[in-house]
Write a protein that holds these residues in place. Structure first.
Motif, PDB file in Angstrom:
ATOM      1  N   GLU A 107      88.171   5.946  31.273  1.00 32.69           N
ATOM      2  CA  GLU A 107      87.108   5.581  30.316  1.00 32.69           C
ATOM      3  C   GLU A 107      87.035   4.073  30.123  1.00 32.69           C
ATOM      4  OE1 GLU A 107      88.323   9.788  29.311  1.00 32.69           O
ATOM      5  OE2 GLU A 107      89.316   7.935  29.933  1.00 32.69           O
ATOM      6  N   LEU A 108      88.181   3.424  30.091  1.00 38.09           N
ATOM      7  CA  LEU A 108      88.189   1.972  29.939  1.00 38.09           C
ATOM      8  C   LEU A 108      87.611   1.295  31.171  1.00 38.09           C
ATOM      9  CD1 LEU A 108      89.130   0.030  27.715  1.00 38.09           C
ATOM     10  CD2 LEU A 108      91.315  -0.196  28.929  1.00 38.09           C
ATOM     11  N   ASP A 109      87.872   1.868  32.334  1.00 40.87           N
ATOM     12  CA  ASP A 109      87.302   1.345  33.574  1.00 40.87           C
ATOM     13  C   ASP A 109      85.773   1.422  33.528  1.00 40.87           C
ATOM     14  OD1 ASP A 109      86.929   0.401  36.127  1.00 40.87           O
ATOM     15  OD2 ASP A 109      87.693   2.184  37.127  1.00 40.87           O
ATOM     16  N   ASP A 110      85.273   2.542  33.024  1.00 39.05           N
ATOM     17  CA  ASP A 110      83.828   2.700  32.921  1.00 39.05           C
ATOM     18  C   ASP A 110      83.219   1.793  31.857  1.00 39.05           C
ATOM     19  OD1 ASP A 110      83.914   4.637  34.872  1.00 39.05           O
ATOM     20  OD2 ASP A 110      84.030   6.304  33.448  1.00 39.05           O
ATOM     21  N   TYR A 111      83.961   1.587  30.777  1.00 33.11           N
ATOM     22  CA  TYR A 111      83.421   0.826  29.649  1.00 33.11           C
ATOM     23  C   TYR A 111      83.393  -0.674  29.910  1.00 33.11           C
ATOM     24  CZ  TYR A 111      83.184  -1.327  25.014  1.00 33.11           C
ATOM     25  OH  TYR A 111      82.833  -2.101  23.950  1.00 33.11           O
ATOM     26  N   MET A 112      84.459  -1.206  30.487  1.00 33.04           N
ATOM     27  CA  MET A 112      84.528  -2.641  30.719  1.00 33.04           C
ATOM     28  C   MET A 112      83.569  -3.041  31.839  1.00 33.04           C
ATOM     29  SD  MET A 112      86.710  -3.655  28.471  1.00 33.04           S
ATOM     30  CE  MET A 112      87.173  -5.310  28.977  1.00 33.04           C
ATOM     31  N   SER A 113      83.262  -4.311  31.889  1.00 28.11           N
ATOM     32  CA  SER A 113      82.380  -4.814  32.942  1.00 28.11           C
ATOM     33  C   SER A 113      83.023  -4.575  34.301  1.00 28.11           C
ATOM     34  CB  SER A 113      82.132  -6.311  32.745  1.00 28.11           C
ATOM     35  OG  SER A 113      81.545  -6.549  31.477  1.00 28.11           O
ATOM     36  N   PRO A 114      82.222  -4.308  35.353  1.00 31.18           N
ATOM     37  CA  PRO A 114      82.784  -4.043  36.686  1.00 31.18           C
ATOM     38  C   PRO A 114      83.785  -5.121  37.088  1.00 31.18           C
ATOM     39  CG  PRO A 114      80.425  -3.658  36.674  1.00 31.18           C
ATOM     40  CD  PRO A 114      80.749  -4.260  35.331  1.00 31.18           C
ATOM     41  N   ASP A 115      84.932  -4.669  37.597  1.00 33.08           N
ATOM     42  CA  ASP A 115      86.027  -5.592  37.863  1.00 33.08           C
ATOM     43  C   ASP A 115      86.851  -5.052  39.026  1.00 33.08           C
ATOM     44  OD1 ASP A 115      88.082  -7.392  37.835  1.00 33.08           O
ATOM     45  OD2 ASP A 115      88.797  -6.894  35.822  1.00 33.08           O
ATOM     46  N   THR A 116      86.902  -5.823  40.112  1.00 37.51           N
ATOM     47  CA  THR A 116      87.693  -5.391  41.269  1.00 37.51           C
ATOM     48  C   THR A 116      89.196  -5.488  40.992  1.00 37.51           C
ATOM     49  OG1 THR A 116      87.572  -7.633  42.183  1.00 37.51           O
ATOM     50  CG2 THR A 116      85.901  -6.049  42.915  1.00 37.51           C
TER      51      THR A 116
END
Length: 617
Positions: free
Chosen positions: A68-77
Motif C-alpha cells: 500500500e505504501l508503494d502504491d501511495y508514494m510517488s513512483p520510485d525505482t
C-alpha cells in the motif's frame, strides 16, 4: 527466607523482658520486602504492556503496508531501499544509544526513563505520519530515527524495570506476558492497517495516525508507571527505616543486662557498619567500561541474539512482499494472454465486452485468485479524461506490476481495476498470514516463560530455535506449499527464544549492571537490525524478487545461530550450568554438588539491622 532465632538464647534474652519459658512468642528475622513482593507489580506489568503495545504497533506499520505504501508514494525505482531504510535508520542510532539508556536507568531509575522514552516514541511517530501525509521520504526517515531513539531505550528500561519488580521465580513469566501483550499490538496492526489503507487513497495516512493515537495513550501509561514506582519505593524505604530503628531499640533495651559479645556486635558497631555499607553503595557508579567484566556467557548470548533475531524481525519487515510473491499474488503463467493485449483490463477504459485472459487451450487463465491478473502488454493513453488522474498521459511498453500505481485512480478505477482490487485483497490476506508468528508469540510467551522459570534449559532453547528457523526458511525458499505451517513453527520458535533469552541476561552479570547489560545486548541486536534490512534490499534489487535469494540469507543467519547455540551450551556447562539451571527466588537450583558448593551467609550477620533485614512477630 526466615531465620528462626528461638534456638539462640543470647539473642532471645536481648529482645525479651522475661526469661524464656516457652516458645509461643518467637521473634523471627527475614529479608525486608522488595518490589517483587508487592501486589502492585501486576499493575506495573499492565501499564508497561500498554506502553510497549503502542511502540510495537507503530514499529510494524510500514511492514503491514509494504504494498500500500508503494502504491501511495510517488513512483520510485528505489522503493525497496527507502522502505528498508525506515527500519535501518530506526536501528542505526540504537547501536550506541541503548548503552547510555541502560546506564541512565541504572543511575537515575527506570520509571522516569519509561516516561521520557515513551514521549520520544510518540514524537517520532507523529513526524512519520506527517511525512506520509506529505509523501516525503526524508521526513518519514527522520521520524523513524526519532522513533528509534525512544523505542529501543524503552525496551531496555522496561526490561530492567520488570527484572526489579519480578525478581526471582516470576521474572521470565512477567517478561513473557509483556512480550505477549506488546506483540498483540503487532498483530492488531497487521489486521487493521491494511484494511484502513485500502479504504481510499487518504486512508494510508490515517493508518499511520492510528499509531500516533496509541503512543499518546502510552505516554499517559508511562506517567502512571512513574508515579506508582516512586510511591512504592518510598513506602519500602520508610518500612526499612522503621524496622531498622525498631531493631536497634530492641537490642539496646537489654544490652546492659546480658553479655552478648560472644554472639553479636554491639548496636553502635552495627550502626557504624551499616552506615559504611550504605556509603559504599552510594559510591558505586556503573560505567560503560565495566563491560569488560561481563562474562563470556553474556557475549555468546549477544552473538546468538543478533543472528536469531535476524531471522525474525527483518523477515517480518518484508514478509508481506514475500508472501505476495510466493503465495497470494504470484505472477501469472507466461502463456496467459489478454483478448485485447494493448487495452485496459477492467474499469471505465476497458473494452465494452471485457478483456479476459486465456491460456493456449482457450481456458480462463490464471486459474485461481492466488495469481495476479494479467496486465496489458502496452498502453497509449494520451488524453487526461479524469481530473483525479495523477498524470496527463499514460504511455508504457511494456506494462509491468512495478508501473501500476493503485494509488492513482487511473489504474485503480479506469484501466486495471481488477488488478488493484485483487491486490488489495491479497495484501490483507498476506497481512493475516504474517500475523501468525506474533499471534502465537502473544499466547505462548507467558506459559513458555513460566516453563523456563520452572525447568530452565535456556541455553538449550538457544540451540533448538535456530535449527527450527533453518528448516522454516529453507521451506519458504524452495517449497511451494502453504506458508501457514512454516509460519506456525516460526511463531513457536520465536516465543521459545524470547522467553529464554531476555531472562538469561541478568543471570550472566552482576545485579548492579543489569540495565547496562540489557543496553549492551539491545545495541548489538540493533547492529543486526540496522544492517540486515539493507542487505535484504540489496539482494532484492539484484533480481527484483524475494524468492529464493532473500530467504537464503535468512537461512545463513539461522546457520550462524546454530553454531552460537552450540558454543553457548558448552560454555554454560563449563561455568556451572547457570543458564540451563532452575532459579527460584533468585537462587539457583541444581545438582546436589552445585548446592553444596554455594556460599552460605553467616548466621549472625543476618541478624544485624540493615536495609535487607526486617523483624516480624
Amino acid at each position: 527466607m526466615e531465620l528462626d532465632i528461638a534456638d539462640n538464647p543470647a539473642l532471645l534474652s536481648l529482645m525479651m523482658d522475661e526469661p524464656i519459658t516457652n516458645r509461643s512468642n518467637i521473634l523471627t528475622v527475614k529479608k525486608s520486602r522488595s518490589l517483587s513482593s508487592l501486589r502492585t507489580r501486576w499493575l506495573i506489568l499492565f501499564l508497561v504492556c500498554i506502553v510497549l503495545t503502542g511502540s510495537y504497533y507503530s514499529y510494524d506499520i510500514p511492514a503491514a503496508l509494504h504494498q500500500e505504501l508503494d502504491d501511495y508514494m510517488s513512483p520510485d525505482t528505489n522503493y525497496e531501499v527507502h522502505f528498508n531504510l525506515l527500519y535501518s535508520v530506526y536501528s542505526i542510532p540504537n547501536i550506541i544509544l541503548p548503552l547510555f539508556g541502560g546506564n541512565i536507568a541504572d543511575r537515575f531509575g527506570t520509571s522516569i526513563c519509561v516516561l521520557i522514552f515513551a514521549s520520544v516514541v510518540f514524537i517520532g511517530q507523529l513526524i512519520v505520519a506527517i511525512g506520509v501525509g506529505e509523501k516525503r521520504w526524508g521526513v518519514m526517515i527522520l521520524g523513524r530515527a526519532v522513533f528509534g531513539l525512544g523505542g529501543e531505550n524503552l525496551v531496555v528500561v522496561i526490561s530492567a524495570m520488570l527484572s526489579k519488580w519480578f525478581e526471582g521465580k516470576e521474572m521470565a513469566f512477567a517478561m513473557g506476558i509483556s512480550l505477549a501483550i506488546s506483540r498483540l499490538g503487532s498483530v492488531f496492526n497487521n489486521l487493521v492497517s491494511p484494511a484502513v489503507a485500502n479504504g481510499s487513497n487518504a486512508s494510508t495516512v490515517l493508518a499511520f495516525y492510528i499509531g500516533v493515537i496509541l503512543n499518546a495513550l502510552a505516554v499517559v501509561a508511562g506517567g502512571f508507571t512513574y508515579y506508582i514506582d516512586v510511591r512504592a519505593a518510598r513506602k519500602l524505604e520508610q518500612e526499612t527505616e522503621s524496622l531498622s530503628r525498631l531493631t536497634a531499640s530492641l537490642l539496646e533495651d537489654r544490652c546492659d543486662d546480658v553479655d552478648y559479645t560472644d554472639h553479636l556486635e554491639r548496636p553502635e558497631s552495627i550502626h557504624v557498619r551499616n552506615e559504611r555499607l550504605e556509603s559504599k553503595e552510594d559510591d558505586v557508579k556503573v560505567r560503560l567500561s565495566d563491560m569488560r567484566r561481563f562474562s563470556l556467557l553474556f557475549w555468546l548470548l549477544c552473538v546468538s541474539c543478533i543472528v536469531v533475531y535476524g531471522c525474525v524481525l527483518p523477515f517480518n519487515n518484508v514478509a508481506s512482499g514475500i508472501l505476495l510473491e510466493r503465495n497470494y499474488f504470484m505472477k501469472p503463467p507466461a502463456d496467459c494472454t489478454l483478448l485485447h493485449p494493448n487495452e485496459c483490463t477492467a474499469g471505465t477504459l476497458a473494452p465494452q465486452g471485457g478483456n479476459p485472459s486465456t491460456d493456449l487451450n482457450g481456458n480462463a487463465c490464471p486459474s485461481n485468485n492466488d495469481y495476479a491478473p494479467v496486465l496489458p502488454s502496452s498502453l497509449n493513453v494520451t488524453t487526461k479524461l479524469d481530473g483525479s488522474w495523477e498524470h496527463s498521459q499514460y504511455v508504457y511498453n511494456p506494462v509491468t506490476s512495478e508501473i501500476v500505481d493503485c494509488g492513482d485512480p487511473f489504474w485503480s478505477n479506469a484501466c486495471t481495476k481488477n488488478f488493484c482490487d485483487e491486490q488489495d485483497e491479497a495484501t490483507e490476506v498476506a497481512a493475516r498470514a504474517m500475523s501468525i508468528p506474533f499471534t502465537i508469540a502473544a499466547f505462548l510467551s507467558p506459559p513458555l516463560g513460566h516453563l523456563v522459570d520452572r525447568f530452565g534449559c535456556r541455553a538449550l532453547v538457544a540451540l533448538i530455535v535456530p535449527i527450527v528457523f533453518l528448516i522454516v526458511h529453507l521451506v519458504l525458499a524452495f517449497a511451494n506449499n502453504s506458508p501457514v505451517a512454516p509460519l506456525v513453527f516460526q511463531g513457536i520458535a520465536y516465543s521459545m527464544y524470547a522467553a529464554a533469552l531476555w531472562p538469561s541476561v541478568p543471570l550472566t552479570i552482576e545485579a548492579k549492571y543489569t540495565a547496562t547489560a540489557f543496553g549492551v545486548i539491545t545495541s548489538i541486536q540493533n547492529l543486526g537490525l540496522a544492517i540486515f534490512p539493507l542487505i535484504v534490499a540489496a539482494i532484492f534489487n539484484v533480481s527484483w524478487s524475494y524468492i529464493p535469494n532473500v530467504e537464503v540469507f535468512f537461512v545463513s543467519c539461522a546457520s550462524v545461530g546454530i553454531a552460537s547455540g552450540v558454543f553457548l551450551n558448552l560454555q554454560d556447562r563449563k561455568t556451572g550450568g547457570v543458564l540451563n539451571a532452575v532459579h527460584v527466588d533468585g537462587d539457583m537450583q541444581g545438582s546436589s554438588d552445585q548446592i553444596q558448593n554455594r556460599e552460605h551467609e553467616d548466621y549472625i550477620s543476618n541478624l544485624a539491622p540493615s536495609s535487607e533485614i526486617s523483624y516480624i512477630s
